[in-house]
Write a protein that holds these residues in place. Structure first.
Motif, PDB file in Angstrom:
ATOM      1  N   LEU A  30       0.849  -1.189   0.000  1.00 49.72           N
ATOM      2  CA  LEU A  30       0.000   0.000   0.000  1.00 49.72           C
ATOM      3  C   LEU A  30       0.884   1.238   0.000  1.00 49.72           C
ATOM      4  O   LEU A  30       1.928   1.261   0.642  1.00 49.72           O
ATOM      5  CB  LEU A  30      -0.872   0.026   1.251  1.00 49.72           C
ATOM      6  N   ALA A  32       0.752   5.197   1.025  1.00 54.01           N
ATOM      7  CA  ALA A  32       0.002   6.275   1.696  1.00 54.01           C
ATOM      8  C   ALA A  32       0.699   7.587   1.343  1.00 54.01           C
ATOM      9  O   ALA A  32       0.608   8.061   0.212  1.00 54.01           O
ATOM     10  CB  ALA A  32      -0.073   6.002   3.189  1.00 54.01           C
ATOM     11  N   GLY A  33       1.448   8.186   2.290  1.00 54.59           N
ATOM     12  CA  GLY A  33       2.172   9.424   1.992  1.00 54.59           C
ATOM     13  C   GLY A  33       3.441   9.188   1.187  1.00 54.59           C
ATOM     14  O   GLY A  33       3.994  10.108   0.583  1.00 54.59           O
ATOM     15  N   GLY A  34       3.936   7.971   1.202  1.00 50.07           N
ATOM     16  CA  GLY A  34       5.108   7.600   0.411  1.00 50.07           C
ATOM     17  C   GLY A  34       6.446   7.992   1.024  1.00 50.07           C
ATOM     18  O   GLY A  34       7.495   7.717   0.446  1.00 50.07           O
ATOM     19  N   HIS A  35       6.428   8.605   2.206  1.00 48.41           N
ATOM     20  CA  HIS A  35       7.688   9.102   2.759  1.00 48.41           C
ATOM     21  C   HIS A  35       8.585   8.015   3.344  1.00 48.41           C
ATOM     22  O   HIS A  35       9.758   8.254   3.610  1.00 48.41           O
ATOM     23  CB  HIS A  35       7.421  10.193   3.802  1.00 48.41           C
ATOM     24  N   SER A  36       8.042   6.847   3.557  1.00 46.14           N
ATOM     25  CA  SER A  36       8.884   5.710   3.941  1.00 46.14           C
ATOM     26  C   SER A  36       8.941   4.694   2.806  1.00 46.14           C
ATOM     27  O   SER A  36       9.995   4.128   2.523  1.00 46.14           O
ATOM     28  CB  SER A  36       8.338   5.034   5.212  1.00 46.14           C
ATOM     29  N   LEU A  37       7.800   4.471   2.134  1.00 49.43           N
ATOM     30  CA  LEU A  37       7.786   3.442   1.087  1.00 49.43           C
ATOM     31  C   LEU A  37       8.630   3.850  -0.126  1.00 49.43           C
ATOM     32  O   LEU A  37       9.390   3.025  -0.651  1.00 49.43           O
ATOM     33  CB  LEU A  37       6.336   3.147   0.636  1.00 49.43           C
ATOM     34  N   GLY A 102      10.010  15.164  11.584  1.00 47.27           N
ATOM     35  CA  GLY A 102      10.680  15.632  10.374  1.00 47.27           C
ATOM     36  C   GLY A 102      10.597  17.136  10.178  1.00 47.27           C
ATOM     37  O   GLY A 102      10.871  17.920  11.078  1.00 47.27           O
ATOM     38  N   THR A 111       1.585  10.132   6.867  1.00 50.29           N
ATOM     39  CA  THR A 111       0.320   9.840   7.546  1.00 50.29           C
ATOM     40  C   THR A 111       0.557   9.069   8.845  1.00 50.29           C
ATOM     41  O   THR A 111       1.575   8.380   8.999  1.00 50.29           O
ATOM     42  CB  THR A 111      -0.594   8.993   6.643  1.00 50.29           C
ATOM     43  N   ASP A 124       8.360   8.541  15.792  1.00 50.38           N
ATOM     44  CA  ASP A 124       7.813   9.186  16.985  1.00 50.38           C
ATOM     45  C   ASP A 124       6.472   8.605  17.434  1.00 50.38           C
ATOM     46  O   ASP A 124       6.240   8.419  18.632  1.00 50.38           O
ATOM     47  CB  ASP A 124       7.648  10.694  16.715  1.00 50.38           C
ATOM     48  N   LEU A 167      -4.927  -0.812   7.698  1.00 48.38           N
ATOM     49  CA  LEU A 167      -5.242  -0.090   8.927  1.00 48.38           C
ATOM     50  C   LEU A 167      -6.205   1.027   8.556  1.00 48.38           C
ATOM     51  O   LEU A 167      -5.891   1.867   7.703  1.00 48.38           O
ATOM     52  CB  LEU A 167      -3.942   0.459   9.545  1.00 48.38           C
ATOM     53  N   GLY A 190      15.730  13.914  11.755  1.00 55.39           N
ATOM     54  CA  GLY A 190      14.623  14.296  12.634  1.00 55.39           C
ATOM     55  C   GLY A 190      14.075  13.133  13.435  1.00 55.39           C
ATOM     56  O   GLY A 190      13.263  13.322  14.335  1.00 55.39           O
TER      57      GLY A 190
HETATM   58  C1  LIG Z   1      13.237  13.248   5.426  1.00 56.49           C
HETATM   59  C2  LIG Z   1      12.320  12.478   6.317  1.00 56.49           C
HETATM   60  C3  LIG Z   1      12.304  12.762   7.673  1.00 56.49           C
HETATM   61  C4  LIG Z   1      11.461  12.054   8.519  1.00 56.49           C
HETATM   62  N1  LIG Z   1      11.470  12.350   9.855  1.00 56.49           N
HETATM   63  C5  LIG Z   1      10.682  11.658  10.700  1.00 56.49           C
HETATM   64  C6  LIG Z   1      10.672  11.940  12.108  1.00 56.49           C
HETATM   65  O1  LIG Z   1      11.339  12.832  12.608  1.00 56.49           O
HETATM   66  N2  LIG Z   1       9.867  11.170  12.890  1.00 56.49           N
HETATM   67  C7  LIG Z   1       9.069  10.185  12.386  1.00 56.49           C
HETATM   68  O2  LIG Z   1       8.375   9.530  13.134  1.00 56.49           O
HETATM   69  N3  LIG Z   1       9.035   9.923  11.057  1.00 56.49           N
HETATM   70  C8  LIG Z   1       9.808  10.639  10.218  1.00 56.49           C
HETATM   71  N4  LIG Z   1       9.776  10.365   8.871  1.00 56.49           N
HETATM   72  C9  LIG Z   1       8.858   9.322   8.373  1.00 56.49           C
HETATM   73  C10 LIG Z   1       7.506   9.942   8.058  1.00 56.49           C
HETATM   74  O3  LIG Z   1       6.805  10.198   9.247  1.00 56.49           O
HETATM   75  C11 LIG Z   1       6.652   9.026   7.153  1.00 56.49           C
HETATM   76  O4  LIG Z   1       5.613   9.808   6.709  1.00 56.49           O
HETATM   77  C12 LIG Z   1       6.038   7.812   7.784  1.00 56.49           C
HETATM   78  O5  LIG Z   1       6.996   6.982   8.376  1.00 56.49           O
HETATM   79  C13 LIG Z   1       5.318   6.957   6.751  1.00 56.49           C
HETATM   80  O6  LIG Z   1       4.089   7.495   6.458  1.00 56.49           O
HETATM   81  P1  LIG Z   1       3.607   7.563   4.978  1.00 56.49           P
HETATM   82  O7  LIG Z   1       2.189   8.026   5.016  1.00 56.49           O
HETATM   83  O8  LIG Z   1       4.558   8.380   4.203  1.00 56.49           O
HETATM   84  O9  LIG Z   1       3.601   6.019   4.560  1.00 56.49           O
HETATM   85  P2  LIG Z   1       4.158   5.255   3.277  1.00 56.49           P
HETATM   86  O10 LIG Z   1       5.589   5.559   3.080  1.00 56.49           O
HETATM   87  O11 LIG Z   1       3.248   5.475   2.126  1.00 56.49           O
HETATM   88  O12 LIG Z   1       3.959   3.756   3.786  1.00 56.49           O
HETATM   89  C14 LIG Z   1       4.763   3.230   4.821  1.00 56.49           C
HETATM   90  C15 LIG Z   1       4.388   1.760   5.043  1.00 56.49           C
HETATM   91  O13 LIG Z   1       3.103   1.653   5.642  1.00 56.49           O
HETATM   92  C16 LIG Z   1       2.216   0.884   4.815  1.00 56.49           C
HETATM   93  N5  LIG Z   1       0.908   1.531   4.950  1.00 56.49           N
HETATM   94  C17 LIG Z   1       0.650   2.837   4.772  1.00 56.49           C
HETATM   95  N6  LIG Z   1      -0.634   3.098   5.095  1.00 56.49           N
HETATM   96  C18 LIG Z   1      -1.191   1.922   5.455  1.00 56.49           C
HETATM   97  C19 LIG Z   1      -2.486   1.535   5.924  1.00 56.49           C
HETATM   98  N7  LIG Z   1      -3.484   2.420   6.074  1.00 56.49           N
HETATM   99  N8  LIG Z   1      -2.710   0.241   6.221  1.00 56.49           N
HETATM  100  C20 LIG Z   1      -1.711  -0.688   6.077  1.00 56.49           C
HETATM  101  N9  LIG Z   1      -0.466  -0.384   5.645  1.00 56.49           N
HETATM  102  C21 LIG Z   1      -0.205   0.918   5.359  1.00 56.49           C
HETATM  103  C22 LIG Z   1       2.816   0.933   3.431  1.00 56.49           C
HETATM  104  O14 LIG Z   1       2.461  -0.190   2.653  1.00 56.49           O
HETATM  105  C23 LIG Z   1       4.310   0.943   3.747  1.00 56.49           C
HETATM  106  O15 LIG Z   1       4.748  -0.358   4.022  1.00 56.49           O
HETATM  107  C24 LIG Z   1      10.601  11.052   8.002  1.00 56.49           C
HETATM  108  C25 LIG Z   1      10.603  10.775   6.625  1.00 56.49           C
HETATM  109  C26 LIG Z   1      11.444  11.476   5.786  1.00 56.49           C
HETATM  110  C27 LIG Z   1      11.418  11.178   4.326  1.00 56.49           C
END
Ligand SMILES: Cc1cc2nc3c(=O)[nH]c(=O)nc-3n(C[C@H](O)[C@H](O)[C@H](O)COP(=O)(O)OP(=O)(O)OC[C@H]3O[C@@H](n4cnc5c(N)ncnc54)[C@H](O)[C@@H]3O)c2cc1C
Length: 281
Positions: A30, A32-37, A102, A111, A124, A167, A190
């Protein structure tokens, strides 16, 4: 830094997303925001055959009070939580934690569900999820399921969520203002080297403590909680309890902090978070 090829689907409803996930099984991820995937795809740490983008499902982003609890939809961004007047009033730990994540770009796209499902040991949110005893509601081919916070984080980047489940929402209790999140930050990213979330329930004379960044998964510091149960929150009592913050865990060691230093920060930040939360009671 170029991801392996994958198919891309963009369901419009949750039901459609559940069906797609059931159809593709473990070969799907899946988005979502893509910031980890997306970083994981680019580094080829993840190579799904199909990416299911849930970003256009309209009814997954909300913050509301329902049946005496606060419910937050999976796709709610860190920014929406940071700026929610309802949360500031009814569950102030959530905006406080969101402000630590971040930078503004990350908070705008990332997200709540994406972060907790990713289960980065330095993220966090897990500290707050644990300290608040949140409930995760998932939906899969067998219908909805509720997972308690204590059972959700299983290991490094592993949760109790099944690969065919999404979720859907996270539920939190309404709390008083006596909460705090104290974090030692890894400057470049961060992320937390040691982040401690505390909830003081003054009428019941209990505290809940969630700690992230220190071990392979976030944990409840039960030794701290037990030491303070029924006790006055004097400086001496809080210091003595905080000294137990890394009891029975194996602190991680890496280029950012040794395991001894992480254990020290867990204790220090627990004391600071207890003092701050107690001062708000
Ligand atoms: C430069 C940078 C700095 C950051 N700093 C921090 C920080 O200080 N603290 C912190 O906590 N995080 C930090 N992050 C991470 C950030 O919070 C991400 O947004 C978060 O980890 C993932 O959320 P996402 O919506 O981007 O998920 P995605 O990257 O889209 O997905 C992450 C994972 O979750 C799964 N997933 C997503 N949504 C669902 C759902 N509804 N049900 C089931 N599975 C799902 C996806 O399949 C994937 O495996 C940082 C990221 C970056 C790029």
């Amino acid at each position: 830094m170029i991801p392996a090829a994958f198919d891309y689907s963009r369901p419009q409803t949750l039901e459609e997303a559940v069906n797609l996930l059931a159809q593709h099984g473990e070969a799907a991820k899946l988005l979502a925001g893509g910031h980890s995937l997306i970083p994981a795809l680019k580094l080829r740490l993840a190579q799904p055959k199909t990416v299911i983008d849930i970003g256009r499902i309209a009814d997954l982003s909300y913050i509301r009070e329902q049946d005496g609890r606060i419910v937050v939809g999976a796709m709610t961004t860190h920014h929406a939580i940071e700026t929610s007047a309802l949360l500031e009033e009814k569950c102030p730990l959530l905006p406080e934690v969101a402000r630590h994540i971040g930078d503004v770009q990350v908070r705008n796209r990332g997200t709540l569900a994406g972060s907790i499902v990713h289960a980065d040991p330095a993220a966090d949110w897990p500290a707050a999820i644990l300290a608040l005893d949140a409930e995760m509601e998932t939906v899969g081919p067998d219908g909805p399921r509720v997972i308690a916070a204590k059972k959700f984080f299983v290991d490094l980047f592993q949760t109790a969520l099944r690969s065919d489940e999404i979720l859907r929402e996270i539920r939190f209790p309404v709390t008083a203002k006596s909460v705090a999140y104290v974090k030692t930050v890894q400057r470049a990213s961060g992320f937390a080297i040691a982040g401690v979330a505390v909830v003081v329930d003054a009428p019941r004379m209990t505290v809940s403590v969630g700690i992230t960044g220190v071990a392979a998964k976030a944990y409840r510091a039960t030794a701290v909680e037990t030491k303070l149960a029924g006790q006055s929150l004097s400086a001496e009592n809080m210091a003595a309890a905080a000294a137990k913050a890394a009891n029975r865990v194996e602190p991680l060691g890496d280029i950012h902090a040794s395991s001894e230093y992480r254990a020290h920060l867990a204790q220090l930040n627990t004391r600071r978070a207890l003092v701050l939360a107690a001062s708000r009671a």
